[in-house]
Design an enzyme around this catalytic site. Structure first.
Site, PDB file in Angstrom:
ATOM      1  N   GLU A 182       0.847  -1.199   0.000  1.00  0.00           N
ATOM      2  CA  GLU A 182       0.000   0.000   0.000  1.00  0.00           C
ATOM      3  C   GLU A 182       0.878   1.242   0.000  1.00  0.00           C
ATOM      4  O   GLU A 182       1.725   1.412   0.868  1.00  0.00           O
ATOM      5  CB  GLU A 182      -0.893  -0.023   1.244  1.00  0.00           C
ATOM      6  CG  GLU A 182      -1.790   1.181   1.374  1.00  0.00           C
ATOM      7  CD  GLU A 182      -2.699   1.070   2.591  1.00  0.00           C
ATOM      8  OE1 GLU A 182      -3.092  -0.067   2.948  1.00  0.00           O
ATOM      9  OE2 GLU A 182      -2.977   2.112   3.210  1.00  0.00           O
ATOM     10  N   LYS A 184       1.548   5.481  -0.040  1.00  0.00           N
ATOM     11  CA  LYS A 184       1.017   6.744   0.485  1.00  0.00           C
ATOM     12  C   LYS A 184       2.105   7.792   0.310  1.00  0.00           C
ATOM     13  O   LYS A 184       3.274   7.503   0.560  1.00  0.00           O
ATOM     14  CB  LYS A 184       0.664   6.568   1.974  1.00  0.00           C
ATOM     15  CG  LYS A 184      -0.117   7.731   2.569  1.00  0.00           C
ATOM     16  CD  LYS A 184      -0.419   7.482   4.039  1.00  0.00           C
ATOM     17  CE  LYS A 184      -1.207   8.649   4.624  1.00  0.00           C
ATOM     18  NZ  LYS A 184      -1.431   8.514   6.082  1.00  0.00           N
ATOM     19  N   ASP A 288     -11.442   1.573   4.388  1.00  0.00           N
ATOM     20  CA  ASP A 288     -10.418   2.008   5.335  1.00  0.00           C
ATOM     21  C   ASP A 288     -10.689   3.486   5.612  1.00  0.00           C
ATOM     22  O   ASP A 288     -10.055   4.377   5.042  1.00  0.00           O
ATOM     23  CB  ASP A 288      -9.018   1.805   4.735  1.00  0.00           C
ATOM     24  CG  ASP A 288      -7.941   2.177   5.751  1.00  0.00           C
ATOM     25  OD1 ASP A 288      -8.286   2.519   6.892  1.00  0.00           O
ATOM     26  OD2 ASP A 288      -6.753   2.126   5.392  1.00  0.00           O
TER      27      ASP A 288
END
Lengths: 357, 357, 357, 357
Positions: A182, A184, A288
Site C-alpha cells: 500500500e 502513500k 479504510d
C-alpha cells in the site's frame, strides 16, 4: 431504500481500526470509547458486511503472551464464524511503536529492521490462522523528513530486503498468502518512499518473488497527491496486480482524512466503483475510513452503513452507464473515428449521477 | 427534462471569452474558430441565458480607432437589445499585452501603470455604454515569479493607488459602476498578489473609497488553493461585498481549468448554489468556463447548456434540502444542544444529490 | 566565480524549445522573437554547454517536404559539429497539432493513433540522423478531462500498443535508440495517464521489449504532484532505468512552471544533484525550463547560465557533504544502531547550503 | 559560528508546546517524555532566547483548582523572571477537549460556545498575569467536515459574537491585551473557517472593536494552501495588523508539519525574514514548530538552536541583499522604466543564499 441494502455477496469489509477508531487526532483527545472486536464483528454482520480485516495489534495486544494470544484468537474466530463473517485480510502495524519512528524495514539500524520483519511474520501467521489470504503491508514509517538523514537508494535496497524476507517466509511455510503493498505519499513521514500505487507496482518488479506481491491502492492516498484513484486501480488491474483495495475519500492536497466513501467526490467514487465492477475484481470491497470525530457509536454505524450504501447506489449507476444507449453510442462513434463528444458524455454522466436521467 | 430548462429570470450570463474560447493551451494550437460576438449573443439568448459579459478587447480590437469602436459598440448593443439580452458586467484585459508582463497596476514602471489605468478607465466607459453596473477587475499579472524582483509591500501600495484612481474616475463621472475584485492564487504569474477572496476583502478596507468596491469570487480560483468556494462566497456575503460571482469548476491543486460548472465536484457545486440562493444574491449567475479542447462549436453549446442545467438541478436540490424534515430536524437538535449527527446529515445529502431521496 | 563556469565535460544540454521559448502563456502573447536553432547552438556552445535536444518540429517545420527537410538537417548538423556540440536526445511533438487533442497514442480514433506512430517513427529517424541515442516520449495528450469519455484500461492497452510499435521499429531498423518515457500528472490534460515516474516504470514492465525503454524523470512534473524528484530519480536508478533526466524547478501543486533549475527549492535541487552525481548517471544534465516571461534574449542567456551555475554550485556542495566528517559520522552511528540525529544532520546541511559551513 | 549565536535582543520566543512536544502523531505514540515548563525556560534562556509563550493548558492543568493554579503561575513567573525571560504571548487551547469537537466559538450548541468564551477569558487573564500583551486565538475546531452540518454564514456570525465577547472583556477589564487571530486552511477540521491570513484580516473589519484585533500569520499554515507566507505577512503589515508571527516550515499541500524554520524552503524563509526585518516588526520572532519525531531531548535543543541560527543567517543575508549594489541598481532601473532583469535578480539572490556571492 431496500434496494441499496448490503448483503454478504457484495463482499464489503471493514478494518477493526476503522469502525473502532476512537477519534483521536493531532490536536485532540479520543471522543469515543474503544469498541471490542467481537462487538464490531456482530454489528457489521448485522449491517450486511462480509467480513473484517485487522492489524496484528488491533486484536492481540503487543504485550500478550502466547497463551493469551491463543485465547484471544480462538475466541475471535469463534465470533467471526458464528456470525458467518470472514477475515480475508490482515496487516501489520509497523508504525505505532516508537522503535519504528525512523523506519521499520528501512531503518538504518539492523536491529530495528529485524524486529520489523519478525513482527510482520507473526502478523502473517495470524492472518493464516484467521483464514486470510491477503496480507497488506503499509510502510507508514518508511520515509524521511530530510534526505540528509537517509539516502533514498539505500532505503529502497533495505525495503526490498525486507519484503524478500517476507515472501521467503511465506514460501517456506507453504502459506497461501499474497502480499498487497500500500502506497502513500506522506504522513506520518514528511515523504514516504514509493509514494504512489504506480511506484509500488514498479518496485514489485525488482523483488525476488514478484508473483505473490501485488498492490492495495487506497483511494485517499492517491488523492493526497492529487491523482485519480480510478487510474491507479486501472493500472494495477492492467498489470494483474490488484490484490486488494482500500475505499474511502479525501480532499486532494491535505492531511489523511479517511472520509466515508463517496463523501468528498461522488464522480471520482463512481469511477472507482466502475473500475472495480467492470475490471473483474473479485476481492473484498474494503473500507479504510472512519467516522467524523463528531460522532458517538451510533454515528459510527451510520458511517459504516453510508460507505456500503453509497457504493451500492454508485454500482447501480455504473450498470446504467454501461447500458445507456446514448452514452455507449457516442463512445462507439469516437472509436470509429467520429469526433469526440466529451462535454456531452460528461453531462450525461452528471445527469445520471444526480438522478435526473 | 423541461423542468431544468433555463429562462431569463434565472439570470445566467456567460463571458464572450468563455463560449468564444478557441481552445488554445500552453501546449497546443486553437481547435475551434472564433465565434463572433453577435452570434454568441444570439445563440445564448436561444438557450435561455440572461446576458453576456466581456473584456474590452473581446468586443473592440485594441487597434480600432474611435469611429470603428463606436460602430462596433452600437452594432453590438443593437444585437443585445434585439435579443432581449443584457450586459451586466464588463472587465478589462490587463494581461494579454506583453507590456503588462511584469505587472499592470503593480508594474515598477510608472509608464506601464499609467497605461493600465487608462485602459481600465476606457473599459469602465465601455461598460457604462453597454448598461453594465459591475466592473470586474482581475489583476492577472499583478504578481511575481521571484520576490527578488519586487517587494510585496511596494506592490500593494501601487495596487491600491491603481484602484483608487479607478474609483475616483467612477465618482468623477458619476457612473453607477461598482468594482468587483477577483482573486487568484497563481497562473499566469508564479504568485499573484492578494491570492484569495479573503485577501481581496481585506484589501478593500484599505482603499480610499471602499463602498463601491467588492469581490467577484471565482469557484476555480479558490479551489486552486484547495479552499472551499462556498466559504469564500459566504464571507463575501457576510461582509456585504458579493458584487458578482464566477461559476465554473476545477480540480484542486493544479492549473486553471475553467471546467463546466459542477463537472469536478457536485457536492462543492451544491454548496455554492446554496450560498447564492439562500444568501440573497441578486446578481448574475456568471459562468467563467470553457468547453473542453476536444469540442467543436456544437460541443461549446452543449457545454453552455450543461452549466445552466447543472445549476438548475442543484438549485432544486437546495430547495429540497431546506425543506427536508429530517435534515432540518437534526440541525435544530444540534442548535438546541443535542449531539451532532454529522455523518447522518452528510449521508442524507449524498442520497439527495444522487437522486435516491 | 570562475570555479562555477560550465565546461563540455559537465554534459549540460538544453532543449531548443527551452531557450527558444517565446514567452506565450495561457493569458498572454509572445514576448520574445523566436531564436533560430543555429543561433541557439552557437550561443550555448559559447556558454559551455555540451549539446542540445529537440522535438522534431523544433527543427523541421511539419510542412517541410523531403528535400527541405534534408537541407535543414544537414545545415543543422554542420553547425552542431562545427561548434563541437552534440544532440544526445530527440523527442516528438505529439501535443501541439489539434488532431491529437483527445490523445495521440491513446486516441480512440485508429487513424489518429496511426498518425501519432508515424510521426514518432520519423522523429526517431531524425534522432538517429543527428547522432542521438535517446528518444524521449512525453505523452502530453494521453489523458482525459473526464473518464466518461475514455476507459483508463482501454487507454493503457492503446498506449502499450503504441510504444510496442516504436520499439519494434527501432529493432527492425537496428537503431541504437533507447526510449525514455516522461511522466506528468496533468496539464495540458485534466489528468494524464501514468502520472508519475513510478507509474511509468511499472508500465515498462508490461511492454513487449522493456530492455530498451526507461524513464526521463522531470523535476517539475514530480513536484506538481507534491512528490520528491530525488526519490523518483532514485527509484529509476534502482531499477536501472534512468535513461535521461529533465532538470528545472516548480512550486508544488500548481501549473507547469518550468523554472530555472534550483530557483524554487535549493534543498530539493541539492538532493537531485546528489542522486545524479552519486548514482553513476552518465547521461546529459538536460535543462527543460525557460526564462521568465519578463525577459528578452539577454535574460534568456542569463537564465541558461543560471541553470548551469546553480548545478555546479550544488555539485560542489554534494562533494563537501560526502566528505564532511561530522555528517558522515552521524550517518555511520545510525547504521550501527545509534540514535538518529536527524535534526542535527539537517541543520548541518542547511549550514552547508547557506555557505556558513 | 559565533556570529550566528542568538541573544535576547533578537527577540526569539518558543511555545512551551513546541520544544515540549512529545512526538505523538496520528499513527504513533509519544517518543519523548514531557519537559517541565521550568526546565524549558531555563534551557531556552541558556540558548539565547528572549521568552516563551504558552496555551493555558500547557502551564496549568485544566483540573487544577484556584489554589493550585496560583501556585503554578507564581512559581512559573519566578523561574521566568529569574532567567530574565519574558512571556510576551499566551493563547487558549480550544481544540483538545472533545467538547469542542464540532466547534468552540462556532459550535451550534450555545453551552459549548459559552464554555469556549469562558476558557478564552481565563486564558486572557493568565496572559495578563504573566505580562503578555498579545493573546493569540487559533480556532482549530472552527470548521466542518461537511457543510451539510453547519451553514458557513451562521458560523461566521457565531465566530464574530465570540470574538466580540473577548474584546469586550479586555476593554471592561482595562487590559492592555491585543488579540492576534491565526488562520489555517484545514486540519484538524476538514475545512477551517477563515482559512488564510487574508480572510482573517477581512473578518477583523466586521468586528465590534477591530482596533485591538490583528493577525498572527503562521508560515506553515499559508504554505499548506500553497500560498506565500511572506505575502501574507506583507498584507498584514500593509494593514497595520501584524501583531505576532509564527515561524516554522512546511511542504506545500500536505499535513501540518511544523518543521524547523527554514528546513523546507530557504528562499521562502529568506523572504519571510526580509518582510519582518524591513517592515518594522518589533514583536517576538516566535517559533511554532517541533523537533522531528526521531529526536530525543538533545535533538529538541538542537532543533531550537537551528531555528534561531537559520533566522540569523538569513537576517545577515537580507542585510547584504539590501546593500548589494548590483541588485539595488537593477531594481532602480526597473522603477525608472528600464526593462525587468528578473532572471538576473533571482540568480543573484540564489548566489547570495548559497554563499557564493
Amino acid at each position: 431504500m431496500a434496494e441499496y441494502e448490503p448483503h454478504k455477496e457484495d463482499r464489503f469489509t471493514f478494518g477493526l481500526w476503522t469502525v473502532g477508531n476512537v477519534g483521536r487526532d493531532p490536536f485532540g483527545e479520543p471522543v469515543r470509547p474503544r469498541i471490542e472486536p467481537a462487538r464490531i464483528v456482530r454489528r457489521l454482520a448485522a449491517l450486511g458486511a462480509y467480513g473484517v480485516s485487522l492489524h496484528d495489534d488491533d486484536l492481540v495486544p503487543p504485550t500478550a503472551d502466547a497463551a493469551e494470544r491463543r485465547g484471544i484468537v480462538a475466541e475471535f474466530r469463534r465470533v467471526v464464524d458464528g456470525e458467518g463473517m470472514r477475515v480475508p485480510m490482515t496487516t501489520v502495524n509497523l508504525f505505532s511503536d516508537p522503535v519504528f519512528r525512523d523506519g521499520a524495514l528501512t531503518s538504518l539500524d539492523p536491529g530495528v529492521r529485524r524486529r520489523a520483519i519478525d513482527k510482520a511474520r507473526a502478523a502473517i501467521d495470524l492472518g493464516v490462522e484467521l483464514g486470510a489470504d491477503i496480507f497488506v503491508l503499509w510502510g507508514g514509517r518508511e520515509g524521511v523528513e530530510t534526505d540528509a538523514a537517509k539516502d533514498a537508494r539505500e532505503a529502497l535496497r533495505l525495503y526490498r530486503e525486507g519484503i524478500n524476507a517476507l515472501t521467503r517466509y511465506i514460501r517456506d511455510r507453504g502459506y497461501p498468502t499474497r502480499i498487497a503493498l500500500e502506497a502513500k505519499p506522506n504522513e506520518p513521514r514528511g515523504d514516504i518512499y514509493l509514494p504512489t500505487t504506480g511506484a509500488m507496482l514498479a518496485f514489485i518488479a525488482t523483488l525476488d518473488d514478484p508473483d505473490i506481491v501485488g498492490v492495495n491502492p487506497e483511494v485517499a492516498h492517491e488523492k493526497m497527491a492529487g491523482l485519480r484513484a480510478a487510474h491507479a486501480i486501472a493500472q494495477a488491474q492492467d498489470a494483474g496486480k490488484l490484490f486488494h483495495v482500500d475505499l474511502n475519500d479525501q480532499h486532494p492536497g491535505r492531511y489523511d482524512q479517511d472520509l466515508r466513501f463517496g463523501s468528498d467526490d461522488l464522480k471520482g467514487a463512481f469511477f472507482v466503483v466502475r473500475a472495480l465492477e467492470n475490471g473483474g475484481y473479485q476481492g473484498p470491497r474494503h473500507f479504510d475510513a472512519h467516522a467524523y470525530r463528531t460522532e458517538d457509536e451510533e454515528g459510527v454505524w451510520e458511517f459504516a452503513r453510508g460507505c456500503m450504501r453509497t457504493y451500492l447506489i454508485l454500482r447501480e449507476k455504473v450498470r446504467r452507464f454501461e447500458e445507456d444507449a446514448e452514452i455507449q453510442g457516442l463512445l462507439q462513434e469516437a472509436r470509429a473515428g467520429g469526433k469526440p463528444r466529451n462535454e456531452r458524455l460528461d453531462q450525461l454522466l452528471v445527469d445520471l449521477l444526480l438522478g435526473v436521467r
